[in-house]
Design a protein around this motif. Structure first.
Motif, PDB file in Angstrom:
ATOM      1  N   GLN A  59       0.659  -1.253  -0.277  1.00 40.42           N
ATOM      2  CA  GLN A  59       0.180   0.109   0.019  1.00 40.42           C
ATOM      3  C   GLN A  59       0.943   1.334  -0.057  1.00 40.42           C
ATOM      4  N   ASP A  60       1.995   1.521   0.751  1.00 36.15           N
ATOM      5  CA  ASP A  60       2.448   2.452   1.087  1.00 36.15           C
ATOM      6  C   ASP A  60       3.882   2.498   0.302  1.00 36.15           C
ATOM      7  N   PHE A  61       4.259   1.519  -0.336  1.00 35.83           N
ATOM      8  CA  PHE A  61       5.622   1.646  -0.773  1.00 35.83           C
ATOM      9  C   PHE A  61       5.563   0.913  -2.223  1.00 35.83           C
ATOM     10  N   ALA A  62       4.574   0.926  -2.870  1.00 34.61           N
ATOM     11  CA  ALA A  62       4.631   0.151  -4.049  1.00 34.61           C
ATOM     12  C   ALA A  62       5.565   0.839  -4.990  1.00 34.61           C
ATOM     13  N   ASP A  64       8.469   2.634  -4.082  1.00 31.00           N
ATOM     14  CA  ASP A  64       9.707   2.519  -3.601  1.00 31.00           C
ATOM     15  C   ASP A  64      10.037   1.041  -3.421  1.00 31.00           C
ATOM     16  N   HIS A  65      10.750   0.368  -4.597  1.00 26.60           N
ATOM     17  CA  HIS A  65      10.950  -1.011  -4.406  1.00 26.60           C
ATOM     18  C   HIS A  65      12.013  -1.389  -3.469  1.00 26.60           C
ATOM     19  N   ASP A  66      12.750  -0.625  -2.956  1.00 28.75           N
ATOM     20  CA  ASP A  66      13.845  -0.991  -2.058  1.00 28.75           C
ATOM     21  C   ASP A  66      13.184  -1.167  -0.622  1.00 28.75           C
ATOM     22  N   THR A  67      12.579  -0.119  -0.381  1.00 30.95           N
ATOM     23  CA  THR A  67      11.703  -0.272   0.951  1.00 30.95           C
ATOM     24  C   THR A  67      10.677  -1.426   0.877  1.00 30.95           C
ATOM     25  N   ALA A  68      10.067  -1.750  -0.210  1.00 31.22           N
ATOM     26  CA  ALA A  68       8.931  -2.769  -0.410  1.00 31.22           C
ATOM     27  C   ALA A  68       9.830  -3.990  -0.092  1.00 31.22           C
ATOM     28  N   LEU A  69      10.965  -4.171  -0.643  1.00 29.03           N
ATOM     29  CA  LEU A  69      11.540  -5.368  -0.409  1.00 29.03           C
ATOM     30  C   LEU A  69      12.196  -5.587   0.915  1.00 29.03           C
ATOM     31  N   ALA A  70      12.515  -4.583   1.682  1.00 29.67           N
ATOM     32  CA  ALA A  70      12.884  -4.607   2.862  1.00 29.67           C
ATOM     33  C   ALA A  70      11.869  -4.985   3.788  1.00 29.67           C
ATOM     34  N   LEU A  71      10.742  -4.591   3.472  1.00 29.40           N
ATOM     35  CA  LEU A  71       9.447  -4.904   4.476  1.00 29.40           C
ATOM     36  C   LEU A  71       9.273  -6.478   4.199  1.00 29.40           C
ATOM     37  N   ARG A  72       9.239  -6.641   3.024  1.00 32.03           N
ATOM     38  CA  ARG A  72       8.972  -8.150   2.671  1.00 32.03           C
ATOM     39  C   ARG A  72       9.818  -9.103   3.206  1.00 32.03           C
ATOM     40  N   ARG A  89       2.225 -21.790  10.279  1.00 28.37           N
ATOM     41  CA  ARG A  89       3.579 -21.412  10.006  1.00 28.37           C
ATOM     42  C   ARG A  89       4.047 -21.647   8.442  1.00 28.37           C
ATOM     43  N   ALA A  90       4.047 -22.993   8.115  1.00 26.87           N
ATOM     44  CA  ALA A  90       4.176 -23.229   6.882  1.00 26.87           C
ATOM     45  C   ALA A  90       3.780 -22.572   5.611  1.00 26.87           C
ATOM     46  N   ASP A  91       2.365 -22.374   5.749  1.00 26.70           N
ATOM     47  CA  ASP A  91       1.682 -21.695   4.603  1.00 26.70           C
ATOM     48  C   ASP A  91       1.965 -20.247   4.643  1.00 26.70           C
ATOM     49  N   LEU A  92       1.988 -19.802   5.835  1.00 30.82           N
ATOM     50  CA  LEU A  92       2.236 -18.288   5.944  1.00 30.82           C
ATOM     51  C   LEU A  92       3.650 -18.000   5.465  1.00 30.82           C
ATOM     52  N   LEU A  93       4.749 -18.932   5.776  1.00 29.11           N
ATOM     53  CA  LEU A  93       6.105 -18.606   5.384  1.00 29.11           C
ATOM     54  C   LEU A  93       6.246 -18.741   3.948  1.00 29.11           C
ATOM     55  N   LEU A  94       5.608 -19.900   3.465  1.00 30.88           N
ATOM     56  CA  LEU A  94       5.444 -19.896   2.038  1.00 30.88           C
ATOM     57  C   LEU A  94       4.972 -18.823   1.530  1.00 30.88           C
ATOM     58  N   THR A  95       3.872 -18.106   1.840  1.00 31.45           N
ATOM     59  CA  THR A  95       3.403 -16.683   1.250  1.00 31.45           C
ATOM     60  C   THR A  95       4.067 -15.867   1.316  1.00 31.45           C
ATOM     61  N   ALA A  96       4.867 -15.454   2.294  1.00 33.99           N
ATOM     62  CA  ALA A  96       5.711 -14.691   2.535  1.00 33.99           C
ATOM     63  C   ALA A  96       6.773 -14.597   1.523  1.00 33.99           C
ATOM     64  N   LEU A  97       7.504 -15.777   1.580  1.00 31.29           N
ATOM     65  CA  LEU A  97       8.634 -16.071   0.590  1.00 31.29           C
ATOM     66  C   LEU A  97       8.302 -15.708  -0.935  1.00 31.29           C
ATOM     67  N   ARG A  98       6.983 -16.329  -1.191  1.00 30.34           N
ATOM     68  CA  ARG A  98       6.288 -15.977  -2.679  1.00 30.34           C
ATOM     69  C   ARG A  98       6.451 -14.486  -2.983  1.00 30.34           C
ATOM     70  N   ARG A  99       5.830 -13.721  -2.007  1.00 30.98           N
ATOM     71  CA  ARG A  99       5.659 -12.512  -2.118  1.00 30.98           C
ATOM     72  C   ARG A  99       7.308 -11.710  -2.200  1.00 30.98           C
ATOM     73  N   TYR A 100       7.997 -12.086  -1.592  1.00 32.08           N
ATOM     74  CA  TYR A 100       9.239 -11.792  -1.324  1.00 32.08           C
ATOM     75  C   TYR A 100       9.972 -12.038  -2.568  1.00 32.08           C
ATOM     76  N   LYS A 101       9.878 -12.936  -3.224  1.00 29.31           N
ATOM     77  CA  LYS A 101      10.356 -13.501  -4.659  1.00 29.31           C
ATOM     78  C   LYS A 101       9.666 -12.502  -5.726  1.00 29.31           C
ATOM     79  N   LYS A 102       8.278 -12.556  -5.631  1.00 29.49           N
ATOM     80  CA  LYS A 102       7.819 -11.507  -6.699  1.00 29.49           C
ATOM     81  C   LYS A 102       8.514 -10.102  -6.682  1.00 29.49           C
ATOM     82  N   VAL A 105      11.723 -10.415  -8.328  1.00 33.60           N
ATOM     83  CA  VAL A 105      11.604 -10.662  -9.713  1.00 33.60           C
ATOM     84  C   VAL A 105      11.378  -9.197 -10.483  1.00 33.60           C
ATOM     85  N   LEU A 106      10.422  -8.327  -9.685  1.00 28.51           N
ATOM     86  CA  LEU A 106      10.037  -6.992 -10.194  1.00 28.51           C
ATOM     87  C   LEU A 106      11.423  -6.289 -10.363  1.00 28.51           C
TER      88      LEU A 106
END
Length: 126
Positions: A59-62, A64-72, A89-102, A105-106
């Motif tokens: 929402q707030d850092f779309a 600002d890629h560097d800040t978005a990456l740090a938050l993810r 835990r596993a589902d939440l960690l996978l989701t967080a990793l997926r979003r970090y990976k995205k 890539v961006l």
């Protein structure tokens, strides 16, 4: 010295009051409150912090890629700190990793993708 000796009890109280207030908090304030509360009640607040950090990055850092990456990355770290026997835990960690990976890539940071994909495979295999 106990671990509670390092906790700012006023900050904990302010965070709890903010979250219990009748108004909807901006995600920035939610993240601040969850960061404090995750120190004293990690079982309850690390999952909430993980989700809020992603929302904050989106929402707030779309723009600002560097800040978005740090938050993810912080969201991934919070999910990793969750109790290993926690069912979500596993589902939440996978989701967080997926979003970090995205976000990687961006930003075109291909060299870091391998480690993220390996961790995702390890988590999924458990």
């Amino acid at each position: 010295m106990t671990s509670t000796a390092h906790i700012n009890h006023d900050a904990v109280l302010r965070a709890r009051v903010a979250l219990l207030g009748s108004q909807t908090l901006p995600v920035r304030q939610e993240v601040a409150a969850y960061r404090v509360l995750a120190q004293v009640s990690p079982l309850a607040y690390l999952p909430l912090l993980t989700v809020a950090l992603y929302e904050y990055s989106r929402q707030d850092f779309a723009h600002d890629h560097d800040t978005a990456l740090a938050l993810r990355a912080e969201a991934v770290a919070a999910a990793r700190r969750m109790y290993t026997a926690e069912p979500e835990r596993a589902d939440l960690l996978l989701t967080a990793l997926r979003r970090y990976k995205k976000q990687l890539v961006l930003m075109g940071r291909q060299e870091e993708l391998g480690a993220v994909e390996r961790e995702m495979a390890q988590v999924a295999a458990r």
